[in-house]
Design a protein around this motif. Structure first.
Motif, short mmCIF file in Angstrom:
data_model
loop_
_atom_site.label_atom_id
_atom_site.label_comp_id
_atom_site.label_asym_id
_atom_site.label_seq_id
_atom_site.Cartn_x
_atom_site.Cartn_y
_atom_site.Cartn_z
N ALA A 91 123.51 -51.82 43.68
CA ALA A 91 123.39 -50.37 43.74
C ALA A 91 124.36 -49.78 44.75
O ALA A 91 124.98 -48.73 44.50
N ALA A 92 124.51 -50.44 45.90
CA ALA A 92 125.44 -49.93 46.93
C ALA A 92 126.88 -49.99 46.43
O ALA A 92 127.64 -49.02 46.59
N VAL A 93 127.27 -51.10 45.83
CA VAL A 93 128.63 -51.23 45.31
C VAL A 93 128.85 -50.25 44.15
O VAL A 93 129.89 -49.59 44.07
N ASP A 94 127.86 -50.13 43.28
CA ASP A 94 127.97 -49.19 42.16
C ASP A 94 128.09 -47.76 42.66
O ASP A 94 128.84 -46.96 42.09
N ALA A 95 127.35 -47.41 43.71
CA ALA A 95 127.42 -46.05 44.24
C ALA A 95 128.82 -45.74 44.75
O ALA A 95 129.35 -44.64 44.52
N VAL A 96 129.45 -46.69 45.41
CA VAL A 96 130.82 -46.48 45.91
C VAL A 96 131.79 -46.35 44.74
O VAL A 96 132.64 -45.44 44.72
N THR A 97 131.68 -47.25 43.76
CA THR A 97 132.63 -47.19 42.64
C THR A 97 132.40 -45.96 41.78
O THR A 97 133.36 -45.36 41.30
N ILE A 98 131.14 -45.56 41.60
CA ILE A 98 130.86 -44.35 40.83
C ILE A 98 131.39 -43.12 41.57
O ILE A 98 131.93 -42.20 40.96
N PHE A 99 131.27 -43.12 42.89
CA PHE A 99 131.80 -41.99 43.67
C PHE A 99 133.31 -41.88 43.48
O PHE A 99 133.83 -40.78 43.30
N THR A 100 134.02 -43.00 43.51
CA THR A 100 135.48 -42.94 43.28
C THR A 100 135.79 -42.52 41.85
O THR A 100 136.76 -41.79 41.61
N LEU A 101 134.97 -42.95 40.89
CA LEU A 101 135.15 -42.53 39.51
C LEU A 101 134.93 -41.02 39.38
O LEU A 101 135.63 -40.34 38.62
N LEU A 102 133.95 -40.49 40.10
CA LEU A 102 133.71 -39.04 40.08
C LEU A 102 134.93 -38.28 40.59
O LEU A 102 135.29 -37.23 40.03
N ILE A 103 135.56 -38.77 41.63
CA ILE A 103 136.77 -38.12 42.15
C ILE A 103 137.87 -38.15 41.09
O ILE A 103 138.52 -37.13 40.82
#
Length: 173
Positions: A91-103
């Motif tokens: 979940a922590a890694v996914d949150a970081v990668t999803i945040f970069t995908l959102l950008i």
């Protein structure tokens, strides 16, 4: 986790599920256009619009079906280490990668909106013999990006909830 966020996640996932299930049927339209192009090329006068129309249908299929593909887990994931991690680490890694995908999707949407505005303002047409207007496909592109942004924010909310020890249950669609 606030109820409004859980409702948002369920709403976004239901929307993307419905859109994805409807967009799956556009493959039949694509097959029809390609079949007509092949028949016309063989028996009648070749049609100049079939190749570009097939490209437009395929682009709409990918853009509008992208959020559904993400939701269904069809995205490619490098799981060399991922499968060995705990749910919280994932979940922590996914949150970081999803945040970069959102950008990335935000920048893509910004460019898509500017391109759509240009196409609408100047009646932009594609080069070639058929010369279709570009605005409709650019609008579809922007809608697809918005659906991806919504799905990614739903993923981010799920990941943050998982990090806090809360599991947002899947709703039947």
């Amino acid at each position: 986790m606030p109820g409004v966020l859980i409702t948002y996640v369920h709403w976004v996932e239901a929307l993307n599920h419905r859109v994805g299930r409807i967009i799956m049927w556009t493959l039949f339209a694509l097959m029809g256009v390609l079949l007509w192009g092949a028949i016309a090329r063989g028996f009648f006068h070749p049609q100049i619009w079939t190749d570009e129309m097939a490209q437009f249908i395929l682009m709409g299929y990918f853009m509008l079906g992208g959020a559904y593909a993400l939701q269904m887990g069809s995205a490619v994931r490098m799981d060399l280490l991922y499968t060995r991690w705990s749910d919280r680490t994932r979940a922590a890694v996914d949150a970081v990668t999803i945040f970069t995908l959102l950008i990335y999707l935000g920048v893509l949407l910004w460019g898509g909106i500017e391109s759509t505005q240009f196409a609408l303002e100047y009646n932009e047409r594609r080069r070639g013999l058929w010369r279709p207007y570009m605005a409709p496909i650019k609008i579809i592109m922007c809608i697809g990006i918005v659906l991806m942004l919504l799905q990614c924010t739903a993923f981010l909310i799920r990941d943050v909830a998982r990090l806090r020890g809360i599991e947002i249950k899947e709703r039947a669609t």
